[in-house]
Design a protein around this motif. Structure first.
Motif, mmCIF file in Angstrom:
data_model
loop_
_atom_site.group_PDB
_atom_site.id
_atom_site.type_symbol
_atom_site.label_atom_id
_atom_site.label_comp_id
_atom_site.label_asym_id
_atom_site.label_seq_id
_atom_site.Cartn_x
_atom_site.Cartn_y
_atom_site.Cartn_z
ATOM 1 N N LEU A 1 -12.050 25.615 -23.228
ATOM 2 C CA LEU A 1 -12.066 26.844 -22.591
ATOM 3 C C LEU A 1 -12.129 27.113 -21.123
ATOM 4 C CD1 LEU A 1 -14.755 28.786 -24.918
ATOM 5 C CD2 LEU A 1 -12.335 29.035 -25.038
ATOM 6 N N ILE B 1 -9.117 39.291 -23.949
ATOM 7 C CA ILE B 1 -10.482 39.661 -24.170
ATOM 8 C C ILE B 1 -10.534 41.107 -23.230
ATOM 9 C CG2 ILE B 1 -12.878 39.377 -23.472
ATOM 10 C CD1 ILE B 1 -11.627 37.353 -25.430
ATOM 11 N N ASP C 1 -5.883 34.050 -22.274
ATOM 12 C CA ASP C 1 -7.149 34.119 -22.841
ATOM 13 C C ASP C 1 -7.905 35.547 -22.384
ATOM 14 O OD1 ASP C 1 -6.666 32.433 -24.943
ATOM 15 O OD2 ASP C 1 -8.421 31.087 -24.393
ATOM 16 N N ASP C 2 -8.045 35.301 -20.996
ATOM 17 C CA ASP C 2 -8.999 36.368 -20.230
ATOM 18 C C ASP C 2 -8.167 37.875 -20.406
ATOM 19 O OD1 ASP C 2 -10.828 34.746 -19.462
ATOM 20 O OD2 ASP C 2 -10.076 34.615 -17.522
ATOM 21 N N LEU D 1 -13.638 27.881 -18.767
ATOM 22 C CA LEU D 1 -13.612 29.306 -18.028
ATOM 23 C C LEU D 1 -14.016 29.449 -16.396
ATOM 24 C CD1 LEU D 1 -15.918 31.307 -20.794
ATOM 25 C CD2 LEU D 1 -13.549 31.356 -20.355
ATOM 26 N N GLU E 1 -15.133 36.112 -28.955
ATOM 27 C CA GLU E 1 -13.824 36.255 -28.976
ATOM 28 C C GLU E 1 -12.975 35.032 -28.387
ATOM 29 O OE1 GLU E 1 -13.387 39.722 -26.429
ATOM 30 O OE2 GLU E 1 -13.966 41.270 -28.169
ATOM 31 N N ARG E 2 -13.556 34.683 -27.530
ATOM 32 C CA ARG E 2 -12.818 33.257 -26.815
ATOM 33 C C ARG E 2 -12.948 32.056 -27.841
ATOM 34 N NH1 ARG E 2 -14.349 36.269 -22.294
ATOM 35 N NH2 ARG E 2 -13.150 35.862 -20.382
ATOM 36 N N THR F 1 -10.188 32.879 -30.479
ATOM 37 C CA THR F 1 -9.010 32.637 -29.963
ATOM 38 C C THR F 1 -8.605 31.171 -29.878
ATOM 39 O OG1 THR F 1 -8.932 34.706 -28.693
ATOM 40 C CG2 THR F 1 -7.040 33.191 -28.132
ATOM 41 N N GLY G 1 -10.870 37.963 -31.805
ATOM 42 C CA GLY G 1 -10.294 36.810 -30.905
ATOM 43 C C GLY G 1 -9.150 36.198 -31.977
ATOM 44 N N GLN H 1 -16.366 24.969 -23.950
ATOM 45 C CA GLN H 1 -16.274 25.222 -22.694
ATOM 46 C C GLN H 1 -15.516 23.905 -21.870
ATOM 47 O OE1 GLN H 1 -15.954 27.396 -20.566
ATOM 48 N NE2 GLN H 1 -16.336 26.330 -18.450
ATOM 49 N N ASN I 1 -16.971 34.179 -14.808
ATOM 50 C CA ASN I 1 -17.090 34.408 -16.128
ATOM 51 C C ASN I 1 -18.114 33.583 -16.789
ATOM 52 O OD1 ASN I 1 -14.982 36.108 -16.199
ATOM 53 N ND2 ASN I 1 -13.445 34.587 -16.996
#
Length: 512
Positions: free
Chosen positions: A283, A510, A506-507, A285, A71-72, A75, A192, A279, A289
């Motif tokens: 991302l 999700i 994004d979070d 994160l 999903e991430r 997106t 996503g 990442q 997470n």
């Protein structure tokens, strides 16, 4: 910790409910019309235990790692709004996930005459290209039924120029490509991507990626059949185990275990590397997470290693031998009924089916319950296995079933809600997973050996049949759902909430 244990217990219950019916059917057959040696039976039971534990870990791991990762990534890639980046990354992602798919490795090892690497690379190219096509369809909101009709007509035209030995393998490859590694990631990837769209068709278009990614391998292998002329190679059946005690039983699985430890590590590495680069670059994160995803990947890894070891070492020889024994009976027509019974229950044990059913129920807010999906898939697979066993006994060409079946499925797509067409064509690829490749395909091959048929043209095609019939049954479910919606009071009709995803991070997306 307590929450994790509760989750594992829940997944263990689901796994037992999925696998126990298969164990029961095989045990009844073993003690009645299809006697098998104690060696094969013990291997089957040991394999079943590993499949149960493996399914438990895999479903939990996919839920907390593969789904959020997909999903991430979906997106993030779409938010770049650069078509060239979407095309390149989509192709690379489709290619590496396909190379990673254990189901494809299983099929490639069973196909005589075509080198494993040749088949795998051809299929991976097909998926890479069609994942890009699927992404463009979502971004430009192109109707799925029209695209499916065009590509399936192209596939059927290509069958006129391809040797018979490639036909069943080509349609089988479309089914096995979308297995336990691919489905959670690609389906989440689609969710996503659709999440950043705020139109009312976004949720409908979140499904359909698996459907289009299943066509790519079919076309790729058909094209391979037009340009590649392999040397004839004899089919080599799986080795039937001979063990005399429990130590030898464990040794058999212990020897097989390192193979799948390496195989799944190699399979997961490209996906982890791809996600790791995103990442670091995009991302970013939180540690919490990221830690959760890493734990989920460990669960996924353990689950797939146990599942594939149990399926390949325990289930594959048992399926092959049972097929031989039942097809050699004077009343061998009974294999059609037995195949249907096995097919009805075995689809419940497919790891990716759980992921599909759960995502369908969540994205439709319970309007399409997981139980209804499960029953529809079971009916479809039961019919498909019955037809596959009929083909084994009679030698009828797969085209006599594939062409009318897809014609009916494509015709229904114009009379059911869009989301049901996308889910139906997704479910075909999802239903034909490792249980089909490691039990039902060897079952058909064993039966074909007993009746003196052609393994390549008659036994192969089981996966293709399993991938086809759910397209019809799920769309029939859609017609029933549509009639219920029309007769229901207006305040009870399901509708998607209109959310402005552009205002969410994004979070938050999700979590929704």
């Amino acid at each position: 910790m307590k929450n994790s244990l509760l989750k594992l217990r829940e997944k263990l219950t689901e796994a037992l409910n999925s696998v126990l019916p298969i164990i029961g059917i095989v045990m009844i057959l073993c003690f009645t019309i299809a006697p098998i040696s104690s060696s094969i039976l013990l291997c089957f039971l040991m394999g079943a235990a590993m499949i149960v534990v493996g399914t438990m870990f895999f479903t939990l791991g996919a839920e907390i790692s593969m789904t959020p990762m997909g999903e991430r990534l979906g997106t993030a890639i779409t938010r770049s709004k650069k078509l060239s980046i979407i095309v390149i990354l989509g192709f690379v992602l489709g290619f590496i996930i396909t190379i990673s798919e254990p189901d494809l490795q299983v099929l490639a090892e069973q196909v005589p005459s075509i080198p494993n690497r040749t088949l795998i690379l051809s299929v991976a190219l097909g998926v890479g290209v069609f994942l890009v096509i699927a992404l463009l369809r979502m971004l430009f909101s192109i109707a799925l039924p029209h695209m499916l009709i065009v590509f399936y007509i192209l596939a059927f035209v290509l069958t006129l120029f391809v040797p018979q030995s490639f036909l069943a393998v080509a349609f089988d490859s479309g089914g096995v490509t979308t297995g336990p590694m691919t489905v959670p990631f690609i389906m989440a990837f689609g969710i996503g991507i659709s999440a950043i769209r705020n139109d009312r068709h976004a949720s409908d278009d979140s499904f359909g990626l698996v459907a289009l990614c299943s066509i790519g391998p079919i076309l790729a292998v058909l094209i391979l059949g037009m340009i590649y002329r392999p040397n004839e190679s004899a089919y080599i059946p799986p080795v039937l185990p001979e063990i005399s005690n429990s130590v030898e039983l464990w040794e058999l699985f212990r020897v097989g275990l390192p193979t799948y430890i390496r195989e799944i590590a190699v399979s997961l590495f490209p996906i982890i590397l791809f996600f790791g680069i995103f990442q670091i670059a995009v991302l970013k994160l939180s540690k919490r997470n990221l830690r959760k995803i890493i734990v989920g990947l460990v669960y996924t890894y353990i689950g797939l290693v146990l599942f594939l070891t149990g399926a390949n070492v325990g289930f594959m020889p048992a399926g092959n031998y049972l097929g031989q024994v039942i097809a050699s009976l004077d009343y061998n027509w009974i294999i059609v009924l037995i195949g249907m019974l096995i097919g009805f229950f075995i689809v419940k044990a497919e790891p990716a089916v759980y992921v599909l059913n759960k995502q369908v129920e969540e994205i439709t807010d319970g309007a399409i319950p997981a139980r209804a999906m499960s029953i529809s898939l079971s009916i479809g697979v039961a019919v498909s296995i019955g037809i596959a066993m009929l083909r084994v006994l009679t030698g009828i060409s797969i085209l006599w079933f594939i062409i009318p079946g897809y014609a009916i499925a494509l015709g229904l797509s114009f009379f059911v809600p869009k989301i049901f067409t996308a889910i139906a064509f997704d479910s075909g690829g999802v239903a034909s997973g490792p249980m089909t490749a490691t039990f039902l395909l060897p079952f058909a091959q064993g039966a074909c050996t007993s009746v003196g048929g052609n393994i390549v043209t008659d036994a192969f095609g089981v996966v293709a049949m399993v991938a086809m019939t759910p397209l019809i049954t799920i769309q029939i479910l859609g017609m029933i759902y549509q009639m219920q919606q029309r007769s229901a009071p207006k305040d009870q009709v399901f509708s998607e909430p209109a959310l402005d995803f552009d205002q969410l991070d994004d979070d938050a997306i999700i979590e929704l």
